[in-house]
Design an enzyme around this catalytic site. Structure first.
Site, PDB file in Angstrom:
ATOM      1  N   ASP A 151     -15.702  38.310 -23.907  1.00 41.11           N
ATOM      2  CA  ASP A 151     -15.804  38.840 -25.052  1.00 41.11           C
ATOM      3  C   ASP A 151     -15.096  38.698 -26.019  1.00 41.11           C
ATOM      4  O   ASP A 151     -14.197  38.321 -25.569  1.00 41.11           O
ATOM      5  CB  ASP A 151     -15.222  40.192 -24.568  1.00 41.11           C
ATOM      6  CG  ASP A 151     -16.503  41.149 -23.888  1.00 41.11           C
ATOM      7  OD1 ASP A 151     -17.446  41.016 -23.466  1.00 41.11           O
ATOM      8  OD2 ASP A 151     -16.344  42.071 -23.227  1.00 41.11           O
ATOM      9  N   ASP A 171     -26.579  48.700 -24.823  1.00 41.57           N
ATOM     10  CA  ASP A 171     -25.197  49.180 -24.487  1.00 41.57           C
ATOM     11  C   ASP A 171     -25.688  50.649 -24.490  1.00 41.57           C
ATOM     12  O   ASP A 171     -25.418  51.794 -25.161  1.00 41.57           O
ATOM     13  CB  ASP A 171     -24.125  49.281 -25.957  1.00 41.57           C
ATOM     14  CG  ASP A 171     -23.758  48.087 -25.928  1.00 41.57           C
ATOM     15  OD1 ASP A 171     -23.606  47.409 -25.331  1.00 41.57           O
ATOM     16  OD2 ASP A 171     -22.894  47.753 -27.319  1.00 41.57           O
TER      17      ASP A 171
END
Length: 257
Positions: free
Chosen positions: A11, A130
């Site tokens: 990330d 997600d």
């Protein structure tokens, strides 16, 4: 049988690799290129880079580090973050990325998936989802703009419906990010992944929950996923990729050593 893949996830926020818990409270864990090089040497099959705040803030991945990563590693890698146009996708591929992943932009403009597939071929179009388990309604729901806690919002989509929709539109692969499990290292959500596997005809990557080597074995054996993505266990040295692959091989999981 196709070999299962081990995929470290990096990330990225403001040019650094970060990691949070359940998509919150991100802390810096290192620099992009050295971490990428380390994982390639350790035996990762592929890398995924998410610029986690790009979509929420109307930005796109910084192409400069994409090219630096491409110069340093010899394994495939995928990039995601704010890609909303064919031109933006073309640029990232030209700078060395092997795959493009889209998440929030696809929810805003589902036809983007079809346009990308028509232009570049479905083999390099990955959809990130997600997914959040909502206990109140006992259902899995898709969230958007999750890279910034303040910007995160609910969508109209139930996870299983969105999985079917993105396949119809031409995605080549799905990464299911299980938000409830993210960063807590309690194991992958086998139940949800198995549900998605039953309706997913493209390669499926499990994301969220890896804490032990046994968790990887379980998700490959029980949910039949094609790849397992993890972050904190690799960033913090809890699991060595080479040792993980030897363990999986010893447990009769098809894996590249």
């Amino acid at each position: 049988m196709l070999a299962k893949r081990i995929v470290p996830c990096l990330d990225v926020k403001d040019g650094k690799v970060v990691k949070g818990v359940q998509f919150r409270n991100h802390a810096i864990v290192g620099d992009i290129v050295p971490l990428a090089a380390r994982y390639a040497i350790e035996g990762a099959d592929e890398l995924v880079f998410y610029d986690i705040s790009a979509s929420a803030h109307g930005k796109v991945i910084d192409k400069s580090w994409v090219s630096r990563v491409a110069e340093q590693i010899d394994i495939p890698f995928c990039v995601a973050g704010g890609i909303k146009t064919l031109a933006q996708a073309r640029e990232k591929l030209a700078f060395g990325a092997d795959k493009i992943s889209i998440n929030s932009p696809a929810l805003t403009d589902p036809d983007l998936i079809s346009r990308l597939q028509d232009e570049f071929g479905r083999q390099c179009i990955v959809i990130g989802i997600d997914s959040f388990f909502d206990a109140a309604s006992n259902s899995y729901k898709v969230k958007q703009f999750t890279g910034d806690e303040a910007a995160t919002k609910d969508t109209q989509w139930y996870t299983q419906d969105w999985v079917e929709e993105v396949q119809k539109r031409g995605c080549g692969e799905i990464v299911l990010n299980v938000m409830n499990q993210d960063g807590v290292r309690g194991g992958y959500d086998i139940k949800q992944l198995s549900m998605v596997r039953s309706i997913c005809d493209v390669p499926l990557i499990a994301s969220g929950g890896a804490g032990t080597m046994a968790h990887f074995k379980d998700v490959f054996e029980q949910a039949k996923v094609d790849a397992a993505l993890a972050a904190s266990v690799f960033h913090k040295g809890i699991i060595d990729i080479g040792e993980l692959k030897q363990y999986l091989h010893a447990n009769n999981i098809a894996i590249r050593l």
